[in-house]
Structures are given as C-alpha cells and as structure tokens.
Design an enzyme around this catalytic site. Structure first.
Site, PDB file in Angstrom:
ATOM      1  N   LYS A   9     138.943  70.658  27.572  1.00 24.76           N
ATOM      2  CA  LYS A   9     138.995  71.794  28.487  1.00 24.76           C
ATOM      3  C   LYS A   9     140.207  71.668  29.423  1.00 24.76           C
ATOM      4  O   LYS A   9     140.842  70.605  29.498  1.00 24.76           O
ATOM      5  CB  LYS A   9     137.669  71.882  29.246  1.00 24.76           C
ATOM      6  CG  LYS A   9     136.470  72.224  28.321  1.00 24.76           C
ATOM      7  CD  LYS A   9     135.138  72.169  29.075  1.00 24.76           C
ATOM      8  CE  LYS A   9     133.975  72.630  28.212  1.00 24.76           C
ATOM      9  NZ  LYS A   9     132.682  72.511  28.926  1.00 24.76           N
ATOM     10  N   TYR A  49     131.895  81.696  24.132  1.00 27.25           N
ATOM     11  CA  TYR A  49     130.672  81.365  24.884  1.00 27.25           C
ATOM     12  C   TYR A  49     129.663  82.515  24.882  1.00 27.25           C
ATOM     13  O   TYR A  49     128.823  82.599  25.788  1.00 27.25           O
ATOM     14  CB  TYR A  49     131.031  80.979  26.318  1.00 27.25           C
ATOM     15  CG  TYR A  49     131.523  79.551  26.457  1.00 27.25           C
ATOM     16  CD1 TYR A  49     130.703  78.465  26.092  1.00 27.25           C
ATOM     17  CD2 TYR A  49     132.780  79.265  26.967  1.00 27.25           C
ATOM     18  CE1 TYR A  49     131.143  77.157  26.225  1.00 27.25           C
ATOM     19  CE2 TYR A  49     133.226  77.948  27.104  1.00 27.25           C
ATOM     20  CZ  TYR A  49     132.397  76.901  26.737  1.00 27.25           C
ATOM     21  OH  TYR A  49     132.818  75.588  26.873  1.00 27.25           O
ATOM     22  N   PHE A  57     126.110  81.083  35.357  1.00 23.04           N
ATOM     23  CA  PHE A  57     127.395  80.373  35.446  1.00 23.04           C
ATOM     24  C   PHE A  57     128.439  80.911  34.478  1.00 23.04           C
ATOM     25  O   PHE A  57     129.552  80.374  34.399  1.00 23.04           O
ATOM     26  CB  PHE A  57     127.184  78.869  35.224  1.00 23.04           C
ATOM     27  CG  PHE A  57     126.526  78.506  33.901  1.00 23.04           C
ATOM     28  CD1 PHE A  57     127.263  78.420  32.728  1.00 23.04           C
ATOM     29  CD2 PHE A  57     125.163  78.254  33.843  1.00 23.04           C
ATOM     30  CE1 PHE A  57     126.662  78.096  31.522  1.00 23.04           C
ATOM     31  CE2 PHE A  57     124.545  77.931  32.634  1.00 23.04           C
ATOM     32  CZ  PHE A  57     125.302  77.850  31.468  1.00 23.04           C
ATOM     33  N   ARG A  85     126.126  64.009  21.472  1.00 25.39           N
ATOM     34  CA  ARG A  85     125.678  63.598  22.820  1.00 25.39           C
ATOM     35  C   ARG A  85     126.032  62.142  23.111  1.00 25.39           C
ATOM     36  O   ARG A  85     126.308  61.780  24.251  1.00 25.39           O
ATOM     37  CB  ARG A  85     124.163  63.806  22.981  1.00 25.39           C
ATOM     38  CG  ARG A  85     123.753  65.255  23.129  1.00 25.39           C
ATOM     39  CD  ARG A  85     124.123  65.834  24.495  1.00 25.39           C
ATOM     40  NE  ARG A  85     123.744  67.230  24.592  1.00 25.39           N
ATOM     41  CZ  ARG A  85     124.473  68.166  25.204  1.00 25.39           C
ATOM     42  NH1 ARG A  85     125.615  67.850  25.780  1.00 25.39           N
ATOM     43  NH2 ARG A  85     124.063  69.402  25.244  1.00 25.39           N
ATOM     44  N   ARG A 102     132.088  62.242  29.133  1.00 24.49           N
ATOM     45  CA  ARG A 102     131.739  62.855  30.421  1.00 24.49           C
ATOM     46  C   ARG A 102     131.245  61.805  31.418  1.00 24.49           C
ATOM     47  O   ARG A 102     131.520  61.897  32.618  1.00 24.49           O
ATOM     48  CB  ARG A 102     130.690  63.942  30.216  1.00 24.49           C
ATOM     49  CG  ARG A 102     131.264  65.201  29.546  1.00 24.49           C
ATOM     50  CD  ARG A 102     130.146  66.090  29.061  1.00 24.49           C
ATOM     51  NE  ARG A 102     130.603  67.397  28.608  1.00 24.49           N
ATOM     52  CZ  ARG A 102     129.840  68.259  27.956  1.00 24.49           C
ATOM     53  NH1 ARG A 102     128.583  67.942  27.675  1.00 24.49           N
ATOM     54  NH2 ARG A 102     130.312  69.426  27.578  1.00 24.49           N
ATOM     55  N   ASN A 112     133.569  69.529  33.197  1.00 23.69           N
ATOM     56  CA  ASN A 112     133.079  68.402  32.383  1.00 23.69           C
ATOM     57  C   ASN A 112     133.963  68.059  31.185  1.00 23.69           C
ATOM     58  O   ASN A 112     133.511  67.453  30.215  1.00 23.69           O
ATOM     59  CB  ASN A 112     131.609  68.612  31.989  1.00 23.69           C
ATOM     60  CG  ASN A 112     131.398  69.837  31.130  1.00 23.69           C
ATOM     61  OD1 ASN A 112     132.358  70.551  30.797  1.00 23.69           O
ATOM     62  ND2 ASN A 112     130.164  70.088  30.748  1.00 23.69           N
ATOM     63  N   HIS A 115     134.327  70.126  25.287  1.00 28.11           N
ATOM     64  CA  HIS A 115     133.318  70.918  24.589  1.00 28.11           C
ATOM     65  C   HIS A 115     133.139  70.348  23.192  1.00 28.11           C
ATOM     66  O   HIS A 115     134.112  69.948  22.561  1.00 28.11           O
ATOM     67  CB  HIS A 115     133.775  72.383  24.463  1.00 28.11           C
ATOM     68  CG  HIS A 115     132.989  73.159  23.435  1.00 28.11           C
ATOM     69  ND1 HIS A 115     131.779  73.757  23.728  1.00 28.11           N
ATOM     70  CD2 HIS A 115     133.215  73.398  22.117  1.00 28.11           C
ATOM     71  CE1 HIS A 115     131.307  74.339  22.627  1.00 28.11           C
ATOM     72  NE2 HIS A 115     132.155  74.143  21.642  1.00 28.11           N
ATOM     73  N   GLU A 126     132.623  78.295  15.182  1.00 32.96           N
ATOM     74  CA  GLU A 126     133.673  77.979  16.167  1.00 32.96           C
ATOM     75  C   GLU A 126     134.981  77.589  15.477  1.00 32.96           C
ATOM     76  O   GLU A 126     136.062  77.979  15.925  1.00 32.96           O
ATOM     77  CB  GLU A 126     133.180  76.875  17.121  1.00 32.96           C
ATOM     78  CG  GLU A 126     132.076  77.382  18.035  1.00 32.96           C
ATOM     79  CD  GLU A 126     131.419  76.299  18.904  1.00 32.96           C
ATOM     80  OE1 GLU A 126     131.844  75.129  18.841  1.00 32.96           O
ATOM     81  OE2 GLU A 126     130.489  76.637  19.649  1.00 32.96           O
TER      82      GLU A 126
HETATM   83  N1  UDP Z   1     127.894  74.953  32.439  1.00 34.29           N
HETATM   84  C1  UDP Z   1     128.097  75.178  33.794  1.00 34.29           C
HETATM   85  N2  UDP Z   1     127.006  75.169  34.631  1.00 34.29           N
HETATM   86  C2  UDP Z   1     125.737  74.935  34.166  1.00 34.29           C
HETATM   87  C3  UDP Z   1     125.549  74.713  32.792  1.00 34.29           C
HETATM   88  C4  UDP Z   1     126.648  74.723  31.952  1.00 34.29           C
HETATM   89  O1  UDP Z   1     129.216  75.383  34.233  1.00 34.29           O
HETATM   90  O2  UDP Z   1     124.802  74.931  34.976  1.00 34.29           O
HETATM   91  C5  UDP Z   1     129.061  74.969  31.542  1.00 34.29           C
HETATM   92  C6  UDP Z   1     129.581  73.562  31.202  1.00 34.29           C
HETATM   93  O3  UDP Z   1     131.006  73.644  31.123  1.00 34.29           O
HETATM   94  C7  UDP Z   1     128.981  73.306  29.835  1.00 34.29           C
HETATM   95  C8  UDP Z   1     129.016  74.714  29.219  1.00 34.29           C
HETATM   96  O4  UDP Z   1     128.700  75.581  30.306  1.00 34.29           O
HETATM   97  O5  UDP Z   1     129.740  72.353  29.097  1.00 34.29           O
HETATM   98  C9  UDP Z   1     128.074  74.945  28.080  1.00 34.29           C
HETATM   99  O6  UDP Z   1     126.778  74.579  28.479  1.00 34.29           O
HETATM  100  P1  UDP Z   1     125.814  73.770  27.504  1.00 34.29           P
HETATM  101  O7  UDP Z   1     124.490  73.669  28.150  1.00 34.29           O
HETATM  102  O8  UDP Z   1     125.890  74.384  26.136  1.00 34.29           O
HETATM  103  O9  UDP Z   1     126.466  72.294  27.511  1.00 34.29           O
HETATM  104  P2  UDP Z   1     127.318  71.485  26.424  1.00 34.29           P
HETATM  105  O10 UDP Z   1     126.892  71.971  25.060  1.00 34.29           O
HETATM  106  O11 UDP Z   1     128.769  71.766  26.725  1.00 34.29           O
HETATM  107  O12 UDP Z   1     126.983  70.044  26.642  1.00 34.29           O
END
Ligand code: UDP
Ligand code: MG
Length: 150
Positions: A9, A49, A57, A85, A102, A112, A115, A126
């Site tokens: 990112k 997204y 958010f 993860r 992260r 964070n 992605h 994607e």
């Molecule tokens: N995000 C955020 N606030 C939140 C939850 C998610 O800004 O409360 C953003 C964050 O950048 C995250 C992305 O939205 O990586 C996608 O969320 P997801 O839950 O899918 O997490 P990821 O798959 O990236 O771990």
C-alpha cells in the site's frame, strides 16, 4: 499451485518497505509472477474494494489507496493464499503477531502496509483486475529445492 494478489500500500512504498516485503516472499520460496508500481484512481480503488463499500471506513480506505503509488504483485506457491494471515498478519496491526509483516511494520489498521487476497477465488478476480495484460509464465529453477514433489 495457488496464486495470490499482493499489494504494498502507499504507506509501505513511502516508508521504503518495498524491498523488505518482497524479500520476505522471495525468501519463503514463493515465485514472483507479476510486479508493477502503479497509482490507481478512485473508480479503480472502489472496484478493488467493492465488497467493503458499505463499511464506515470505505471512503478513508479508498483515499488511502489512491494517495500514492502502490506495488502490485502476483505471487505463486503451495498454499500462498491460505497462509496469508501467517505472513501478513491480522488486519489490525495491534493484533498481528510479531514476525508478520503488519506485526513488525505497522501500528494503525488504516495504515497497515499491505493487502493480500483472502481466498483463491478473490485472488483470481484481483489478478484479472490489476493485471489485465497478463502475468509472466516461468518456473523457477529452484523448484525442486523448495518442493519435495513437483
Ligand atoms: N480497514 C480499515 N478500518 C477497519 C477495517 C479495515 O481501514 O476498521 C482497511 C484496512 O486497510 C484493511 C482493509 O480495510 O486492510 C480491508 O479490510 P479486511 O478486513 O478485508 O482486512 P485484510 O483482508 O486487509 O486483512
Ligand atoms: Mg480482506
């Protein structure tokens, strides 16, 4: 063999973490199949997204992703999607284990750093969205040193 879409990112690019992050995937043994530095526009980020468009958010997330260049990549390897993860950590860096990307390099959920696709099917979508030109076809000569069975 699974493929996944990984994006460093804008914060990861600005903070000079590109080499470190790519190195982690390389050293693990995954194969790089696509790579570009690209700044995306709002409609593109909203499409990427789209599943999160109802979240509170969402607007902040889109602003973040379009705020500077990102590094878009395709990585290939056994279970590369399902082990995400363990490699990148929980969405919220406060809950990401040390040793994850992260966990080691981020503090806020809204900054964070990285992605990764959450499933094989979303990875396929994607990759098609981010790499309409296609990705490289090659097989690393290290393959038999990384996999017992090929
Ligand atoms: N995000 C955020 N606030 C939140 C939850 C998610 O800004 O409360 C953003 C964050 O950048 C995250 C992305 O939205 O990586 C996608 O969320 P997801 O839950 O899918 O997490 P990821 O798959 O990236 O771990
Ligand atoms: Mg997700």
């Amino acid at each position: 063999m699974e493929q996944t879409f990984i994006m460093i990112k804008p914060d990861g690019v600005q903070r000079g973490l590109v080499g470190e992050i790519i190195g982690r995937f390389e050293k693990k043994g995954f194969t790089l199949k696509g790579l570009k530095l690209i700044t995306v526009d709002r409609p593109f980020a909203e499409k990427h997204y789209a599943d999160l468009s109802a979240k509170p958010f969402f607007n902040g997330l889109v602003e973040y992703i379009i705020s500077g260049p990102v590094v878009a990549m395709v990585w290939e390897g056994k279970n590369v999607v399902t082990t995400r993860r363990k490699i990148i950590g929980a969405a919220n860096p406060a809950e990401s284990a040390p040793g994850t990307i992260r966990g080691d390099y981020a503090i806020d959920i809204g900054r964070n750093v990285i992605h990764s696709s959450d499933a094989v099917e979303s990875a396929r979508k994607e990759i098609a969205l981010w790499f309409p030109e296609g990705i490289a076809e090659w097989r690393s000569s290290l393959h038999p040193w990384i996999y017992e069975f090929s």
